[in-house]
Design a protein around this motif. Structure first.
Motif, mmCIF file in Angstrom:
data_model
loop_
_atom_site.group_PDB
_atom_site.id
_atom_site.type_symbol
_atom_site.label_atom_id
_atom_site.label_comp_id
_atom_site.label_asym_id
_atom_site.label_seq_id
_atom_site.Cartn_x
_atom_site.Cartn_y
_atom_site.Cartn_z
ATOM 1 N N LEU A 41 0.824 -1.226 -0.067
ATOM 2 C CA LEU A 41 -0.154 -0.031 -0.003
ATOM 3 C C LEU A 41 0.850 1.157 0.289
ATOM 4 O O LEU A 41 1.790 1.373 0.691
ATOM 5 C CB LEU A 41 -1.002 -0.048 1.197
ATOM 6 C CG LEU A 41 -1.762 -1.096 1.391
ATOM 7 C CD1 LEU A 41 -2.862 -1.113 2.664
ATOM 8 C CD2 LEU A 41 -2.720 -1.363 0.147
ATOM 9 N N VAL A 42 0.290 2.399 -0.523
ATOM 10 C CA VAL A 42 1.167 3.557 -0.773
ATOM 11 C C VAL A 42 0.067 5.000 -0.302
ATOM 12 O O VAL A 42 -0.874 4.954 -0.298
ATOM 13 C CB VAL A 42 1.224 3.839 -2.445
ATOM 14 C CG1 VAL A 42 2.032 5.064 -2.519
ATOM 15 C CG2 VAL A 42 2.275 2.521 -2.907
ATOM 16 N N ILE A 43 0.977 5.669 0.409
ATOM 17 C CA ILE A 43 0.029 6.817 0.841
ATOM 18 C C ILE A 43 0.791 7.953 0.348
ATOM 19 O O ILE A 43 1.831 8.369 0.575
ATOM 20 C CB ILE A 43 0.615 6.982 2.464
ATOM 21 C CG1 ILE A 43 -0.091 6.068 3.304
ATOM 22 C CG2 ILE A 43 0.030 8.397 2.837
ATOM 23 C CD1 ILE A 43 -1.495 5.729 3.055
ATOM 24 N N HIS A 44 -0.117 8.519 -0.472
ATOM 25 C CA HIS A 44 0.234 9.738 -1.041
ATOM 26 C C HIS A 44 0.012 11.212 -0.142
ATOM 27 O O HIS A 44 -0.810 10.831 0.708
ATOM 28 C CB HIS A 44 -0.592 10.222 -2.474
ATOM 29 C CG HIS A 44 -0.110 9.355 -3.683
ATOM 30 N ND1 HIS A 44 0.128 10.011 -4.754
ATOM 31 C CD2 HIS A 44 0.153 7.730 -3.674
ATOM 32 C CE1 HIS A 44 0.564 9.066 -5.787
ATOM 33 N NE2 HIS A 44 0.676 7.843 -5.120
ATOM 34 N N GLY A 45 0.589 12.287 -0.360
ATOM 35 C CA GLY A 45 0.385 13.299 0.730
ATOM 36 C C GLY A 45 1.085 12.776 1.939
ATOM 37 O O GLY A 45 0.544 13.433 3.058
ATOM 38 N N GLY A 46 2.232 12.047 2.168
ATOM 39 C CA GLY A 46 2.731 11.743 3.282
ATOM 40 C C GLY A 46 3.474 12.874 4.053
ATOM 41 O O GLY A 46 3.445 12.693 5.203
ATOM 42 N N SER A 47 3.478 14.067 3.563
ATOM 43 C CA SER A 47 4.050 15.106 4.302
ATOM 44 C C SER A 47 3.054 15.717 5.481
ATOM 45 O O SER A 47 3.567 16.157 6.564
ATOM 46 C CB SER A 47 4.248 16.231 3.613
ATOM 47 O OG SER A 47 5.197 16.065 2.440
ATOM 48 N N GLY A 48 1.907 15.269 5.296
ATOM 49 C CA GLY A 48 0.799 15.848 6.213
ATOM 50 C C GLY A 48 0.404 14.673 7.397
ATOM 51 O O GLY A 48 -0.152 14.848 8.295
ATOM 52 N N VAL A 49 1.191 13.583 7.258
ATOM 53 C CA VAL A 49 1.103 12.442 8.289
ATOM 54 C C VAL A 49 1.999 12.681 9.306
ATOM 55 O O VAL A 49 3.346 12.812 9.056
ATOM 56 C CB VAL A 49 1.357 11.125 7.500
ATOM 57 C CG1 VAL A 49 1.075 10.011 8.561
ATOM 58 C CG2 VAL A 49 0.250 10.715 6.332
ATOM 59 N N PRO A 50 1.592 12.443 10.463
ATOM 60 C CA PRO A 50 2.588 12.595 11.735
ATOM 61 C C PRO A 50 3.774 11.697 11.438
ATOM 62 O O PRO A 50 3.591 10.562 11.116
ATOM 63 C CB PRO A 50 1.909 12.584 12.865
ATOM 64 C CG PRO A 50 0.388 13.023 12.598
ATOM 65 C CD PRO A 50 0.300 12.429 11.087
ATOM 66 N N VAL A 51 5.032 11.930 12.005
ATOM 67 C CA VAL A 51 6.089 11.008 11.636
ATOM 68 C C VAL A 51 6.009 9.898 12.609
ATOM 69 O O VAL A 51 6.316 8.843 12.004
ATOM 70 C CB VAL A 51 7.558 11.829 11.910
ATOM 71 C CG1 VAL A 51 8.759 10.954 11.886
ATOM 72 C CG2 VAL A 51 7.808 13.134 10.886
#
Length: 279
Positions: A199-209
């Motif tokens: 699975l891939v998450i686009h927009g990962g910059s908005g996901v808490p580290v």
């Protein structure tokens, strides 16, 4: 030469419980910084050419740039087309030396998305490269709203499209500048329970580290696309470089000053994905 396709980095990640960074490139300086970061962290990296990058630099040129960096790298590097919107986009990327293509049919009806993605996956696999697709729609901060991935549709898509990786919409948003959100863990669990594809998450910059790290270790999420936070690091570094000397005019010097700060930001991103040292 350590140029590899997407499946070659995501299958080990799936098996061993880590993720790989799909780092969004816009030019030579950030590409160099990303590969240097991956070498410093001794982990694989995915160099991604999205629509804004392709509008600035033609795909055949980007393919040569990616391959040049990969050939000199000590870690696996994927040359990836991000958000190809047509068969022709993906074919040009294939012919330009890319090792992976992402076809984005997420705005289309399910059956059309599956059929068009399957045709591109077939073309990619025949050439020995990988294909990523998207089911559900990942929206944009301040723009189009998301349409969350339906787990049953994800089953159909994964089964019938033949993709090597599946981008999903689970609360992630493109171009998000803060990390105030967090993903829909229940929806991810439902999708993971019904499918076996990475699975891939686009927009990962908005996901808490911390959530990125946990998902990488505990779920089938094997790839996070990171663009906005690295572009922000580039912007800060470039403004500092321009402001440091009012008589400065050489863009090569000013752009060169961005490489180290972007490398440091990229290392921070990659480290959180938990990849074991490459051998």
């Amino acid at each position: 030469m350590t140029l590899v396709n997407l499946a070659q980095v995501l299958q080990p990640a799936l098996a061993q419980g880590y993720a790989v960074g799909g780092l969004v490139t816009l030019g030579w300086e950030d590409m160099r910084a990303y590969v240097a970061a991956a070498e410093a962290e001794n982990c694989p990296v995915i160099l991604q050419a999205g629509p804004s990058c392709r509008a600035h630099t033609p795909l055949p040129v980007l393919g040569k740039m990616f391959r040049h960096l990969a050939e000199a790298s000590s870690v696996p590097v994927v040359a990836h087309l991000d958000h190809g919107y047509t068969f022709e986009d993906c074919k040009i990327a294939l012919d330009s030396g890319f090792t992976s293509v992402m076809f984005d049919g997420s705005r289309k009806p399910l059956r059309q998305n599956i059929d068009e993605t399957a045709a591109i996956a077939e073309m990619a696999h025949a050439a020995g490269i990988s294909c990523e697709g998207e089911i559900g729609f990942v929206g944009y901060s301040g723009g189009e709203n998301s349409n969350g991935t339906d787990p049953e549709e994800a089953v159909q898509f994964a089964r019938d499209s033949g993709v090597d990786a599946m981008a999903i919409s689970v609360g992630n948003v493109h171009l998000q500048q803060d990390k105030e959100g967090g993903l829909d863990l229940a929806r991810i669990a439902q999708i993971q329970a019904l499918t076996t594809v990475p699975l891939v998450i686009h927009g990962g910059s908005g996901v808490p580290v911390a959530q990125r790290s946990a998902l990488a270790a505990q779920t089938s999420v094997c790839k996070f696309n990171i663009g906005t936070e690295l572009r922000m690091a580039f912007g800060v570094a470039l403004r500092a470089a321009v402001a440091s000397d009012p008589d400065r005019f050489d863009r090569v010097q000013m752009l060169g000053d961005t490489i180290d700060p972007v490398q440091q930001a990229a290392q921070h991103v990659l480290r959180a994905f938990g990849a074991p040292p490459q051998r």
